[in-house]
Design a protein around this motif. Sequence first.
Motif, PDB file in Angstrom:
ATOM      1  N   ASP A 147      -3.693   3.535   4.072  1.00  0.00           N
ATOM      2  CA  ASP A 147      -2.515   3.408   4.929  1.00  0.00           C
ATOM      3  C   ASP A 147      -2.958   3.314   6.391  1.00  0.00           C
ATOM      4  OD1 ASP A 147      -0.183   3.722   6.327  1.00  0.00           O
ATOM      5  OD2 ASP A 147       0.458   5.550   5.292  1.00  0.00           O
ATOM      6  N   ARG A 200       0.406  -1.058   7.745  1.00  0.00           N
ATOM      7  CA  ARG A 200      -0.227  -1.891   6.703  1.00  0.00           C
ATOM      8  C   ARG A 200      -0.744  -0.986   5.593  1.00  0.00           C
ATOM      9  NH1 ARG A 200      -3.523  -6.745   9.455  1.00  0.00           N
ATOM     10  NH2 ARG A 200      -3.080  -7.506   7.351  1.00  0.00           N
ATOM     11  N   HIS A 201      -0.596  -1.482   4.378  1.00  0.00           N
ATOM     12  CA  HIS A 201      -0.958  -0.676   3.223  1.00  0.00           C
ATOM     13  C   HIS A 201      -1.793  -1.499   2.250  1.00  0.00           C
ATOM     14  CE1 HIS A 201       2.700   1.022   4.978  1.00  0.00           C
ATOM     15  NE2 HIS A 201       2.109   2.178   4.730  1.00  0.00           N
ATOM     16  N   PHE A 202      -2.991  -1.036   1.976  1.00  0.00           N
ATOM     17  CA  PHE A 202      -3.882  -1.737   1.056  1.00  0.00           C
ATOM     18  C   PHE A 202      -4.065  -0.910  -0.208  1.00  0.00           C
ATOM     19  CE2 PHE A 202      -4.737  -3.654   5.092  1.00  0.00           C
ATOM     20  CZ  PHE A 202      -4.988  -4.984   4.792  1.00  0.00           C
ATOM     21  N   TRP A 260      -5.780  -4.844  -1.869  1.00  0.00           N
ATOM     22  CA  TRP A 260      -4.660  -5.772  -1.977  1.00  0.00           C
ATOM     23  C   TRP A 260      -3.523  -5.358  -1.055  1.00  0.00           C
ATOM     24  CZ3 TRP A 260      -2.338 -10.047  -2.835  1.00  0.00           C
ATOM     25  CH2 TRP A 260      -1.019 -10.119  -3.289  1.00  0.00           C
ATOM     26  N   GLU A 261      -3.136  -6.275  -0.183  1.00  0.00           N
ATOM     27  CA  GLU A 261      -1.979  -6.029   0.686  1.00  0.00           C
ATOM     28  C   GLU A 261      -0.833  -6.926   0.217  1.00  0.00           C
ATOM     29  OE1 GLU A 261      -1.194  -5.219   5.365  1.00  0.00           O
ATOM     30  OE2 GLU A 261      -2.072  -7.158   4.912  1.00  0.00           O
ATOM     31  N   ARG A 290       2.305  -7.229   1.163  1.00  0.00           N
ATOM     32  CA  ARG A 290       3.168  -7.849   2.175  1.00  0.00           C
ATOM     33  C   ARG A 290       2.611  -9.175   2.680  1.00  0.00           C
ATOM     34  NH1 ARG A 290       3.422  -7.862   7.600  1.00  0.00           N
ATOM     35  NH2 ARG A 290       1.739  -6.354   7.867  1.00  0.00           N
ATOM     36  N   THR A 291       1.303  -9.251   2.853  1.00  0.00           N
ATOM     37  CA  THR A 291       0.690 -10.476   3.389  1.00  0.00           C
ATOM     38  C   THR A 291       0.020 -11.325   2.308  1.00  0.00           C
ATOM     39  OG1 THR A 291      -1.350  -9.257   3.789  1.00  0.00           O
ATOM     40  CG2 THR A 291       0.201  -9.428   5.640  1.00  0.00           C
TER      41      THR A 291
END
Length: 250
Positions: free
Chosen positions: A149, A153-155, A171-172, A174-175
């Motif tokens: 976090d 942005r969250h991966f 892996w994100e 949202r993008t």
Amino acid sequence: MQRIPADKWYAVTRLDDDVTYICEPHIKEFYRCNIWHVRGRDSDMLVDSGMGVVSLREWVPLVTERPLLAVASHTHFDHIGCHHEFECRAVHAAEAELLAQPTRANTLADPYVTDDIFDALPPEPYCSKCYGVMAAPATRILQDGDVIDLGDRHFEVVHTPGHSPGGIALWEERTGILFSGDILYDGPLIEDTYHSDATDYLASMKRLLDYPVRVVHGGHFPSFDGARYRQLIRHWLDAKRDRPTGQRLG
Ligand SMILES: [Zn+2]
Ligand SMILES: [Zn+2]
């Protein structure tokens, strides 16, 4: 062979999505690891840290600007060399011991690291025979499904064993960005290291196919789009079906 001064060792390229590509251009392409810096609202993330032959902190100030988590996509020498320079370090549980106790053999420095992997050598006192990765015990152990976090942005950690037991992709959603490490990139994949596993590799590739990826930043070679991603995985899976190896493929 010519030596490159420390200030010329890294090349830094700002990409879209607040992602910066850091590379070591004097290492031959096949051995050259991609280092990825991601800017978040509250903190930054570094995906891999190169060979460690020149200080990243000293020569790439970007990595010191904000709180930063240095993640290891896995623990081969070309990906974790500068991890010891960072206070916060993350690795998958299956390779935590490796990051804490790296040797030339378990990081694959032996047999890969010789002067032949360079077009020009790192600055003095670098020597290929003496090269080794410094220990950098993890401060955070990752498991499949964990989330890194950065504030806005969250991966998601996707465990992708096969190339090595603790390989991860990030892996994100949202993008649509995937940092894939060495399980998948647009170049010759390595499936036969001492801790590779064919069954795991196949399962990881099948799983990755389901992600609606838009752009892939891999462990080596140039980045590519989602269409190329699906093509690379399908070709790889097709080749396995046609030419099964001696090992059980699940
Ligand atoms: Zn590797
Ligand atoms: Zn690699």
